[in-house]
Design a protein around this motif. Structure first.
Motif, PDB file in Angstrom:
ATOM      1  N   TRP A  91       0.816  -1.216   0.000  1.00  0.00           N
ATOM      2  CA  TRP A  91       0.000   0.000   0.000  1.00  0.00           C
ATOM      3  C   TRP A  91       0.847   1.263   0.000  1.00  0.00           C
ATOM      4  O   TRP A  91       0.528   2.224  -0.683  1.00  0.00           O
ATOM      5  CB  TRP A  91      -0.946  -0.006   1.199  1.00  0.00           C
ATOM      6  CG  TRP A  91      -2.131  -0.910   1.014  1.00  0.00           C
ATOM      7  CD1 TRP A  91      -2.646  -1.377  -0.163  1.00  0.00           C
ATOM      8  CD2 TRP A  91      -2.950  -1.451   2.044  1.00  0.00           C
ATOM      9  NE1 TRP A  91      -3.743  -2.171   0.074  1.00  0.00           N
ATOM     10  CE2 TRP A  91      -3.957  -2.230   1.423  1.00  0.00           C
ATOM     11  CE3 TRP A  91      -2.956  -1.356   3.424  1.00  0.00           C
ATOM     12  CZ2 TRP A  91      -4.939  -2.898   2.137  1.00  0.00           C
ATOM     13  CZ3 TRP A  91      -3.927  -2.021   4.147  1.00  0.00           C
ATOM     14  CH2 TRP A  91      -4.910  -2.788   3.511  1.00  0.00           C
ATOM     15  N   PHE A  92       1.946   1.298   0.753  1.00  0.00           N
ATOM     16  CA  PHE A  92       2.781   2.503   0.770  1.00  0.00           C
ATOM     17  C   PHE A  92       3.508   2.695  -0.557  1.00  0.00           C
ATOM     18  O   PHE A  92       3.926   3.798  -0.871  1.00  0.00           O
ATOM     19  CB  PHE A  92       3.761   2.492   1.949  1.00  0.00           C
ATOM     20  CG  PHE A  92       3.167   3.054   3.206  1.00  0.00           C
ATOM     21  CD1 PHE A  92       2.888   4.413   3.323  1.00  0.00           C
ATOM     22  CD2 PHE A  92       2.857   2.229   4.275  1.00  0.00           C
ATOM     23  CE1 PHE A  92       2.327   4.936   4.476  1.00  0.00           C
ATOM     24  CE2 PHE A  92       2.293   2.736   5.430  1.00  0.00           C
ATOM     25  CZ  PHE A  92       2.030   4.100   5.531  1.00  0.00           C
ATOM     26  N   ARG A  93       3.656   1.636  -1.334  1.00  0.00           N
ATOM     27  CA  ARG A  93       4.189   1.777  -2.693  1.00  0.00           C
ATOM     28  C   ARG A  93       3.145   2.391  -3.622  1.00  0.00           C
ATOM     29  O   ARG A  93       3.451   2.789  -4.729  1.00  0.00           O
ATOM     30  CB  ARG A  93       4.565   0.414  -3.252  1.00  0.00           C
ATOM     31  CG  ARG A  93       5.862  -0.113  -2.806  1.00  0.00           C
ATOM     32  CD  ARG A  93       6.157  -1.352  -3.620  1.00  0.00           C
ATOM     33  NE  ARG A  93       7.285  -2.051  -3.093  1.00  0.00           N
ATOM     34  CZ  ARG A  93       7.547  -3.311  -3.330  1.00  0.00           C
ATOM     35  NH1 ARG A  93       6.747  -4.026  -4.084  1.00  0.00           N
ATOM     36  NH2 ARG A  93       8.600  -3.881  -2.817  1.00  0.00           N
ATOM     37  N   GLY A  94       1.884   2.344  -3.181  1.00  0.00           N
ATOM     38  CA  GLY A  94       0.804   2.864  -4.008  1.00  0.00           C
ATOM     39  C   GLY A  94       0.110   1.791  -4.819  1.00  0.00           C
ATOM     40  O   GLY A  94      -0.689   2.092  -5.710  1.00  0.00           O
ATOM     41  N   ASP A  95       0.414   0.532  -4.517  1.00  0.00           N
ATOM     42  CA  ASP A  95      -0.194  -0.575  -5.243  1.00  0.00           C
ATOM     43  C   ASP A  95      -1.401  -1.121  -4.475  1.00  0.00           C
ATOM     44  O   ASP A  95      -1.469  -1.020  -3.258  1.00  0.00           O
ATOM     45  CB  ASP A  95       0.819  -1.707  -5.440  1.00  0.00           C
ATOM     46  CG  ASP A  95       2.005  -1.269  -6.276  1.00  0.00           C
ATOM     47  OD1 ASP A  95       1.820  -0.425  -7.172  1.00  0.00           O
ATOM     48  OD2 ASP A  95       3.124  -1.764  -6.021  1.00  0.00           O
ATOM     49  N   ALA A  96      -2.303  -1.702  -5.214  1.00  0.00           N
ATOM     50  CA  ALA A  96      -3.446  -2.379  -4.602  1.00  0.00           C
ATOM     51  C   ALA A  96      -3.049  -3.817  -4.286  1.00  0.00           C
ATOM     52  O   ALA A  96      -2.188  -4.393  -4.947  1.00  0.00           O
ATOM     53  CB  ALA A  96      -4.635  -2.363  -5.556  1.00  0.00           C
ATOM     54  N   LEU A  97      -3.679  -4.363  -3.277  1.00  0.00           N
ATOM     55  CA  LEU A  97      -3.504  -5.781  -2.969  1.00  0.00           C
ATOM     56  C   LEU A  97      -4.454  -6.568  -3.841  1.00  0.00           C
ATOM     57  O   LEU A  97      -5.614  -6.194  -3.992  1.00  0.00           O
ATOM     58  CB  LEU A  97      -3.864  -6.069  -1.510  1.00  0.00           C
ATOM     59  CG  LEU A  97      -2.895  -5.637  -0.436  1.00  0.00           C
ATOM     60  CD1 LEU A  97      -3.514  -5.869   0.930  1.00  0.00           C
ATOM     61  CD2 LEU A  97      -1.584  -6.387  -0.549  1.00  0.00           C
ATOM     62  N   THR A  98      -3.965  -7.649  -4.397  1.00  0.00           N
ATOM     63  CA  THR A  98      -4.845  -8.525  -5.138  1.00  0.00           C
ATOM     64  C   THR A  98      -4.579  -9.958  -4.713  1.00  0.00           C
ATOM     65  O   THR A  98      -3.433 -10.328  -4.446  1.00  0.00           O
ATOM     66  CB  THR A  98      -4.694  -8.375  -6.666  1.00  0.00           C
ATOM     67  OG1 THR A  98      -5.660  -9.210  -7.306  1.00  0.00           O
ATOM     68  CG2 THR A  98      -3.307  -8.707  -7.141  1.00  0.00           C
TER      69      THR A  98
END
Length: 187
Positions: A109-116
């Motif tokens: 999340w801190f990278r700006g990515d969503a979890l999938t």
């Protein structure tokens, strides 16, 4: 009445978590094997995150079982020192098994990515990305991943030492199809 052995579910979770920890760790080598922009590199991280979420779910299940059922009593063949080391080692493994997925989720999340989770569902980052925080979390996540491999290795060596040197049933208690003499009445 003291718990004599692990249930088949606890044994299955133990070995599934072992396989997941090793497999997830191996997926991190995708960075070394594939160049930037190679779809296989992105696939390795997608699998790393998906299996990491599976690990988190199984860890929660394992912790819930441990809290609900407790742990079997340690064999009388173990010295007081061995008992203390075993308890401390198990506690450290549980702490790392909880911390590593939590750190991985925060890192994503801190990278700006969503979890999938294997493309079945996606959870967007609930906060603004911060590369500085992500970098710090990545370092801690990596240290914890290395620590769990070292602890798991020590755990395995201790089990083998008990089996081949002390010739007690410590290892036997966690083998999938073991029939501990005191457990026969539960099968």
């Amino acid at each position: 009445m003291p718990i004599v052995g692990y249930s088949s579910v606890q044994k299955s979770l133990h070995w599934a978590l072992f396989a997941l920890v090793v497999g997830i760790y191996l997926l991190t080598f995708g960075d070394d094997l594939f160049q930037h922009g190679d779809p296989n590199r992105a696939l390795a991280w997608w699998l790393h995150i998906s299996f990491g979420l599976l690990l988190a779910a199984l860890v929660l299940w394992r912790v819930a079982l441990r809290l609900a059922r407790g742990a079997p009593t340690l064999p009388n063949s173990m010295t007081g020192f061995e008992r203390a080391v075993a308890k401390l080692g198990h506690l450290a493994l549980y702490v790392l098994l909880v911390a590593i997925p939590v750190l991985g989720i925060l890192l994503t999340w801190f990278r700006g990515d969503a979890l999938t989770f294997f493309g079945l569902f996606t959870i967007p980052a609930p906060f603004v990305p911060d590369r500085g925080i992500a970098s710090s979390i990545r370092e801690i996540h990596s240290l914890c991943a290395n620590a769990i491999l070292i602890l798991a290795g020590g755990h395995a060596l201790a089990a083998l030492w008990h089996h081949f040197v002390k010739r007690d049933d410590v290892l036997e208690r966690m083998l999938p199809h073991s029939h501990h003499p005191q457990l026969r009445r539960f099968h």
